[in-house]
Scaffold this active site. Structure first.
Site, PDB file in Angstrom:
ATOM      1  N   HIS A  15      -9.507 -11.048   4.842  1.00  0.00           N
ATOM      2  CA  HIS A  15      -8.311 -10.639   4.097  1.00  0.00           C
ATOM      3  C   HIS A  15      -8.618 -10.038   2.737  1.00  0.00           C
ATOM      4  CE1 HIS A  15      -5.303 -12.756   6.671  1.00  0.00           C
ATOM      5  NE2 HIS A  15      -6.323 -13.560   6.899  1.00  0.00           N
ATOM      6  N   LYS A  41       4.932 -10.800  -6.977  1.00  0.00           N
ATOM      7  CA  LYS A  41       3.728 -11.176  -6.238  1.00  0.00           C
ATOM      8  C   LYS A  41       2.849 -11.960  -7.192  1.00  0.00           C
ATOM      9  CE  LYS A  41       3.102  -6.661  -5.420  1.00  0.00           C
ATOM     10  NZ  LYS A  41       2.671  -6.123  -4.148  1.00  0.00           N
ATOM     11  N   ARG A  42       1.744 -12.543  -6.674  1.00  0.00           N
ATOM     12  CA  ARG A  42       0.835 -13.230  -7.577  1.00  0.00           C
ATOM     13  C   ARG A  42       0.397 -12.275  -8.693  1.00  0.00           C
ATOM     14  NH1 ARG A  42      -0.785 -18.622  -6.382  1.00  0.00           N
ATOM     15  NH2 ARG A  42      -2.244 -18.290  -8.079  1.00  0.00           N
ATOM     16  N   LYS A  61      -3.675  -6.169  -8.927  1.00  0.00           N
ATOM     17  CA  LYS A  61      -2.317  -5.794  -8.496  1.00  0.00           C
ATOM     18  C   LYS A  61      -1.595  -4.991  -9.592  1.00  0.00           C
ATOM     19  CE  LYS A  61      -1.820  -9.918  -5.523  1.00  0.00           C
ATOM     20  NZ  LYS A  61      -1.610  -9.442  -4.147  1.00  0.00           N
ATOM     21  N   THR A 108       2.061  -7.565   2.208  1.00  0.00           N
ATOM     22  CA  THR A 108       3.095  -7.751   3.241  1.00  0.00           C
ATOM     23  C   THR A 108       4.482  -7.664   2.628  1.00  0.00           C
ATOM     24  OG1 THR A 108       2.619 -10.097   2.979  1.00  0.00           O
ATOM     25  CG2 THR A 108       1.836  -9.054   5.007  1.00  0.00           C
ATOM     26  N   LYS A 163       8.412  -6.088   3.639  1.00  0.00           N
ATOM     27  CA  LYS A 163       9.689  -6.811   3.495  1.00  0.00           C
ATOM     28  C   LYS A 163      10.694  -5.982   2.699  1.00  0.00           C
ATOM     29  CE  LYS A 163       6.979 -10.985   3.633  1.00  0.00           C
ATOM     30  NZ  LYS A 163       6.181 -11.939   2.842  1.00  0.00           N
TER      31      LYS A 163
HETATM   32  O1  9GP Z   1      -4.904  -9.961  -0.781  1.00  0.00           O
HETATM   33  C1  9GP Z   1      -4.613 -10.050   0.588  1.00  0.00           C
HETATM   34  C2  9GP Z   1      -3.304  -9.311   0.903  1.00  0.00           C
HETATM   35  O2  9GP Z   1      -3.444  -7.956   0.651  1.00  0.00           O
HETATM   36  C3  9GP Z   1      -2.938  -9.532   2.354  1.00  0.00           C
HETATM   37  O3  9GP Z   1      -1.675  -8.969   2.625  1.00  0.00           O
HETATM   38  C4  9GP Z   1      -2.928 -11.006   2.672  1.00  0.00           C
HETATM   39  C5  9GP Z   1      -2.628 -11.267   4.138  1.00  0.00           C
HETATM   40  O4  9GP Z   1      -3.514 -10.576   4.949  1.00  0.00           O
HETATM   41  O5  9GP Z   1      -4.183 -11.593   2.380  1.00  0.00           O
HETATM   42  C6  9GP Z   1      -4.543 -11.501   1.002  1.00  0.00           C
HETATM   43  N1  9GP Z   1      -5.843 -12.098   0.835  1.00  0.00           N
HETATM   44  C7  9GP Z   1      -6.038 -13.298   0.277  1.00  0.00           C
HETATM   45  O6  9GP Z   1      -5.149 -13.989  -0.143  1.00  0.00           O
HETATM   46  C8  9GP Z   1      -7.445 -13.822   0.166  1.00  0.00           C
HETATM   47  O7  9GP Z   1      -8.324 -13.309   1.042  1.00  0.00           O
END
Ligand code: 9GP
Length: 834
Positions: A374, A567-568, A573, A678, A682
């Protein structure tokens, strides 16, 4: 199932199967029964909290029947199951979701109204289940919804943290963390005190040779902690399938405090073991995309993985099949590297406990696991120090060394004498101290590795895992673009929009097959449809405006453009770029005459998100947003032309309110850093447009909805490395508009300048790693295009309708079907009375 119930019990069983609430009266009876018996209260003092509890219990009763049946059906079918191992499940609220998935929200609404409650108020009582940090945990929750809705035999396995992600308070503009104790009353979990596993830590390994000359390793000594299962039912949408999420909680093995110590007067230490054991599942690590390498975290990982594998193997063994059939019955998905120890643990079970040969065991292991990556951010790629491993999991370290040896031997055969290649792909990093690279272990131990959006999956193949593509060939690496569940993120979050869509598509089937959204594009010129479309957005904005007033005291005008970034908080970001852009807008407005200002598009810039408690820069960003808000929101020259809002404690239930109210949302990460994102999906699904970089899933969203419906800007991923190189070794100047922003901050326009110097010098003096200055000009220009486009309200509505109509691809159902076909090799189970 029915045939298997013994005759004496069958009659009662059959009667029980129909005992759910058929109508509102039936529902009310159940609610009143729970208020008066389970909660031991009277209807006279039934407040909203009690109504929530009773309503949840009534729905839970229904869920449980289906859950039992689903488990029996899956056991009888004896087909392959998938196990989704995730250290995070960001579930949010359960009641609304259960009512909608079961299809009885209307019944509940009418029943609660008769009892004197508004269903919205009752739903609001529920505490979010916040066992996750952000996108990764929420993705796992969407996957559970899709797995159940599509009738796959699937279990989720996670940790039952006593404290989920902290609650965020904003005090004097600063983030303050408050513990999130969410388990006071949680009707959605079932403790399984009979399902426990003893988990071993520390100790040592002895080796002996048996009569056949085989080396037998035994892990002895150390300490034992007990894992207790808590089960959470996961209802599928419009299907009786109800899957299981099993969360493990830690307890002292003895379960009691030490009487001997207590009796001898050592009161404090008498409970020490218990407390130490319970610490393991006590708290979720609050880091998103960051690895800290703490011993307790490794303990959590092993505790959860070992308990889950014990459970999975126990279930498999009941079928009395040969071990070689294990991968035909079991698929295990590793959600990021957090559960990678499962690879080693399964090898340990097969070799040490079940006596299989290494080769045979390793074949089973690699055919069982799939690994999802991820992130490419180096600071998020997990590594554990070898001495820590040696201390905590001595047998696992030996196994890792053996796995690595056999792996490197195979690499050597393919690339003879390429020592650098061996060093690069090795599971062990030869640093001081040596480190175990978990991503390497996950790749070596899995048969498929996937990224989460096209660009990201390409990037991992050309950057961090490039060598592995050479070693294993390209087929091992694949892409599964993320998705979201339309049940929660459209139907539940935006009921009016969902209803409008179903009135045009002819049914609610689009909630099961999101590509049916395409049908609404026929209505994009239909006046009445467009009017209602715009009205729904406006009503959602009014609701958010009320929330903003209530929580921040600031009045915002719902007719202004609502620009949202939730978002975080993370430098990659780039919330800092957003707030710099807001300051630029403010300075521009201030420089204009009152007449000229009137031509400006009014905007509300809305931010939300948590910073990891130890992430100093992220906290500074939050502080600056609040400081800018304090000035701008009280500036009489500006009025409604610009408002800056920071929404406290962003979480799943707040997202359900915020997302449907956005006109524009920001997904502006430095190209190549956001694996997928994601929330971008949404927002678009709810009729909001987005401004974004060519990063993550933004690219595929653009392809689906059309370039005319998205505001893209900024440098491309392929150029980022060169630009950074130039920052370090060439000449670089800060964008002139950004310089003016920095000057305003430094002049004290937003309070003490020193409070924000970190953010400024990251750009000006420390190489601007995230390319804020490089992208600033095109960001500002693109924001001007947004203003222009928004002023053409008719054009904007067309963009909004077209975008929603073309979002069919981004359902997590599509995503889960891709995993099922391409990675797990598993088919849905036929379910009658669907
Ligand atoms: O930072 C990614 C995010 O872009 C992605 O949508 C999400 C689900 O796939 O994973 C996040 N990754 C993490 O939180 C750490 O690997």
């Amino acid at each position: 199932v029915e045939a298997s119930i013994p005759e004496p019990q069958r009659k009662a069983w059959l009667a029980h199967q129909t005992s759910g609430f058929k109508d509102k009266d039936g529902f009310e009876t159940e609610v009143v029964r729970h208020v008066e018996t389970t909660l031991a209260r009277s209807m006279y003092n039934c407040d909203e909290q009690a109504a929530y509890s009773a309503c949840s219990l009534a729905f839970r009763d229904r869920l449980i029947l289906e859950w039992n049946r689903t488990q029996q059906r899956q056991t009888f079918a004896d087909s392959k199951r998938v196990y989704y191992l995730s250290l995070e499940f960001l579930m949010g609220r359960a009641l609304d979701n259960a009512m909608l998935n079961i299809g009885q929200k209307d019944v509940a609404k009418a029943g609660l109204a008769e009892l004197g409650f508004r269903i919205e108020d009752v739903i609001e009582q529920e505490h979010d289940a916040a066992l996750g940090n952000g996108g990764l945990g929420r993705l796992a929750a969407c996957f559970l919804d899709s797995l159940a809705s599509l009738n796959y035999s699937a279990w989720g396995y996670g940790l039952r943290y006593r404290y989920g992600i902290f609650k965020q308070e904003i005090i004097d503009g600063y983030q303050v963390e408050v513990p999130d104790y969410w388990l006071d009353f949680n009707p959605w979990e079932f403790p399984r005190h009979d399902v426990t596993v003893d988990i071993q830590f520390y100790g040592h390994v002895t080796k002996r040779t048996d009569d056949n000359g085989k080396t037998i390793a035994t892990w002895e000594g150390g300490e034992i902690v007990k894992a207790v299962a808590y089960d959470v039912p996961i209802p599928g949408y419009a299907t009786p399938s109800t899957n299981n999420l099993r969360l493990w909680s830690s307890k002292a093995a003895s379960g009691e405090f030490d009487f001997q110590k207590f009796n001898s007067g050592d009161y404090e230490n008498s409970v020490a073991d218990q407390q130490r054991a319970e610490t393991i599942s006590a708290v979720l690590y609050p880091n998103d995309n960051l690895d800290r390498g703490k011993e307790l975290r490794l303990k959590q990982q092993y505790f959860w993985v070992a308990a889950s594998l014990y459970d999975i193997v126990r279930r498999f063994k009941k079928s009395r099949r040969a071990w070689k059939e294990f991968p035909d019955q079991v698929a295990i998905q590793l959600n990021d590297t957090h559960p990678t120890l499962a690879v080693v643990e399964l090898q340990r079970i097969l070799v040490d406990l079940e006596g299989l040969d290494w080769e045979e065991a390793w074949n089973i292991v690699t055919n069982t696991f799939g690994y999802t990556n991820h992130t490419v951010l180096p600071e998020a790629l997990e590594k554990w120090s070898v001495p820590l491993f040696q201390h905590l999991l001595p047998r696992h370290l030996q196994l890792i060394y053996d796995i690595n040896l056999f792996f490197l031997q195979s690499v050597e055969r393919k690339f003879p004498k390429d020592r650098e290649m061996l060093a690069r792909v090795s599971i062990i990093e030869e640093s001081q101290p040596k480190m175990v690279r978990m991503a390497h272990l996950a790749i070596v131990g899995s048969h498929k590795v996937n990224g989460v959006a096209e660009l990201h999956s390409d990037l991992i193949k050309t950057t961090i895992f490039k060598d592995f593509v050479e070693v294993f060939g390209p087929d091992k690496f694949t892409n599964v673009t993320n998705g979201i569940t339309p049940r929660r993120w459209l139907h539940q979050a935006n009921p009016r929009l969902s209803e409008l869509i179903s009135s045009k598509t002819g049914s609610q089937n689009f909630l099961k097959d999101l590509t049916e959204l395409a049908k609404i594009e026929h209505y994009k010129d239909d006046k009445a449809f467009r009017k209602e479309w715009a009205e729904i957005k406006y009503a959602n904005k009014v609701r958010l405006a009320k929330h903003i007033k209530k929580t921040t005291g600031v009045d915002v005008n719902p007719s202004a453009l609502f620009d949202v970034q939730v978002k975080r908080i993370h430098e990659y970001k780039r919330q800092q770029m957003n707030i710099f852009g807001v300051i630029h807008r403010y300075l521009t407005l201030k420089s204009l005459s009152p007449e000229e200002r009137k031509k400006f598009q009014p905007r509300v810039s809305i931010f939300g998100g948590k910073a990891a408690p130890g992430y100093w820069m992220a906290k500074q960003i939050i502080h600056l947003i609040n400081a800018v808000g304090a000035v701008v929101n009280n500036d009489k020259d500006i009025g409604d032309l610009l408002k800056v809002i920071f929404l406290e404690d962003y979480n799943v239930s707040k997202a359900e309110m915020i997302i449907p109210a956005s006109d524009l949302s920001e997904h502006i990460s430095t190209a190549g850093t956001e694996a997928s994102g994601t929330s971008n999906m949404k927002f678009v699904l709810n009729g909001g447009l987005i401004i974004g970089t060519c990063d993550g899933a933004n690219i595929e969203i653009t392809r689906e909805i059309g370039e005319q419906n998205i505001f893209l800007f900024g440098n491309l991923a392929e150029d980022v490395e060169d630009i950074r190189h130039n920052h370090t070794y060439g000449s670089y100047t800060v964008d002139p508009d950004l310089v003016k922003v920095f000057e305003a901050i430094e002049k004290g326009t937003f309070g003490e300048p020193n409070d924000f110097m970190g953010m400024i010098s990251a750009v000006r003096d420390h190489g601007d790693f995230y390319l804020v200055s490089d992208d600033f000009h095109s960001y500002i220009e693109t924001q001007e295009l947004v203003d222009k486009a928004y002023r053409d309200q008719e054009g904007w509505v067309t963009k909004s309708i077209e975008s929603v109509a073309r979002m069919g691809f981004f359902s997590s159902d599509r995503c889960i079907n891709e995993y099922a076909e391409g990675i797990w090799n598993i088919e849905p189970l036929a379910v009658k009375d669907q």
